[in-house]
Design a protein around this motif. Structure first.
Motif, PDB file in Angstrom:
ATOM      1  N   LEU A 109       0.922  -1.170   0.092  1.00 59.76           N
ATOM      2  CA  LEU A 109      -0.021  -0.088   0.041  1.00 59.76           C
ATOM      3  C   LEU A 109       0.767   1.271  -0.006  1.00 59.76           C
ATOM      4  O   LEU A 109       0.389   2.403  -0.088  1.00 59.76           O
ATOM      5  N   GLY A 110       2.342   0.802   0.150  1.00 60.13           N
ATOM      6  CA  GLY A 110       3.029   2.125  -0.014  1.00 60.13           C
ATOM      7  C   GLY A 110       3.411   2.461  -1.311  1.00 60.13           C
ATOM      8  O   GLY A 110       4.126   3.938  -1.513  1.00 60.13           O
ATOM      9  N   VAL A 111       3.157   1.839  -2.236  1.00 59.86           N
ATOM     10  CA  VAL A 111       3.653   1.988  -3.504  1.00 59.86           C
ATOM     11  C   VAL A 111       2.954   3.434  -4.112  1.00 59.86           C
ATOM     12  O   VAL A 111       3.645   4.217  -4.686  1.00 59.86           O
ATOM     13  N   ARG A 112       1.623   3.442  -4.025  1.00 56.34           N
ATOM     14  CA  ARG A 112       0.830   4.670  -4.619  1.00 56.34           C
ATOM     15  C   ARG A 112       1.465   5.945  -3.682  1.00 56.34           C
ATOM     16  O   ARG A 112       1.567   6.989  -4.271  1.00 56.34           O
ATOM     17  N   ARG A 113       1.699   5.770  -2.463  1.00 55.20           N
ATOM     18  CA  ARG A 113       2.045   6.788  -1.477  1.00 55.20           C
ATOM     19  C   ARG A 113       3.175   7.513  -1.987  1.00 55.20           C
ATOM     20  O   ARG A 113       3.416   8.640  -1.758  1.00 55.20           O
TER      21      ARG A 113
END
Length: 275
Positions: free
Chosen positions: A101-105
């Motif tokens: 979930l950190g990829v987009r952030r």
């Protein structure tokens, strides 16, 4: 007399503001007398490698695109297969382990655009390209390099919105259950339709819930190889039998359980050292 193979590893605990975005961060400087080849199994973090040294070659990908090329700074998305890498004599980099979930952030794109691929970091985010490499090379040590990278990560994370709460919850349930949670039950608990959950999960994470659960279970089982008997590992992690475990290891690691243990390769878990 040739200098022996040398590895320098520095660990950095990321800011609490990056919880759920960055699983950990390490600095790596490695020197060898010749080419170093490694096989990296599938895993549940997305390595963002920020190089300030020589390129790393991706010789083969069992499940993805981007092989047959050399990279300096790059991101390797989630996949269900192993990667074969090679460098000639040395590598110098800061490795940031992003959560799914950190990829987009951090990268500003959904996990689907990074999954099953190795991408030049600067092609996705200009800030992660050559200018950053030059700053890392010019830095006086690891502490300064970590400061440079973390300030960039904090700025990018703050500019992106949070993922849907149900998606974060679902990913946590898969992870905390060791990949053994019933996906149908999780979907029902979100309150959303199966189609909506499936589309959103794959868009943001990059793999389907079932695929991610398989990687999580393999990763947990692989950590026990060489520590516990394989029959016990199979039972502990919900495999039908030892043969089922062996097939999964072959699928995700590209080799037998015995070969994986004998290789004693570094992993994100060993690199982070419990961070």
């Amino acid at each position: 007399m040739e200098e022996p193979h040398r590895i320098e590893l520095a660990r950095h605990r990321a800011s609490p503001a990056l919880d759920g975005v960055v699983a950990g961060m390490v600095g790596l400087s490695e020197r060898a007398t010749g080419a170093v080849r490694r096989r990296q199994p599938a895993g549940t973090v997305v390595p963002l490698v920020l190089s300030f040294g020589d390129a790393l070659a991706i010789d083969a990908l069992a499940d993805g695109v981007g092989a047959g090329r050399e990279y300096r700074s790059f991101a390797a998305g989630l996949s269900t297969g192993c990667a074969d890498t090679r460098f000639a004599r040395g590598q110098d980099c800061v490795q940031v382990y992003l959560t799914p979930l950190g990829v987009r952030r951090i990268m500003g794109v959904p996990g689907r655009e990074v999954a099953r691929a190795v991408l030049h970091a600067g092609d996705v985010v200009t800030e992660l390209g050559d200018t950053l490499s030059d700053r890392l090379h010019a830095a006086t040590g690891w502490e300064e390099r970590f400061e440079v990278v973390e300030s960039l990560l904090l700025r990018r994370a703050a500019a992106q919105g949070e993922p849907p709460s149900w998606l974060t919850w679902m990913w946590d349930q898969i992870r905390l259950s060791g990949g053994r949670a019933r996906i149908a039950d999780l979907v029902t608990a979100t309150g959303w339709s199966h189609g909506h959950v499936a589309r959103t999960f794959r868009e943001e994470i990059g793999l389907t819930p079932k695929e991610v659960a398989g990687v999580v279970r393999f990763e947990r089982a692989a950590a026990d190889l060489g520590v516990l008997p394989q029959a016990e590992i199979a039972v502990r992690h919900g495999y039908a039998d030892q043969s089922h475990l062996a097939r999964d290891v072959r699928r995700y690691a590209g080799e037998t359980p015995g070969e994986l243990v004998a290789a004693r390769r570094p992993t994100p878990s060993t690199a982070l050292g419990g961070f």
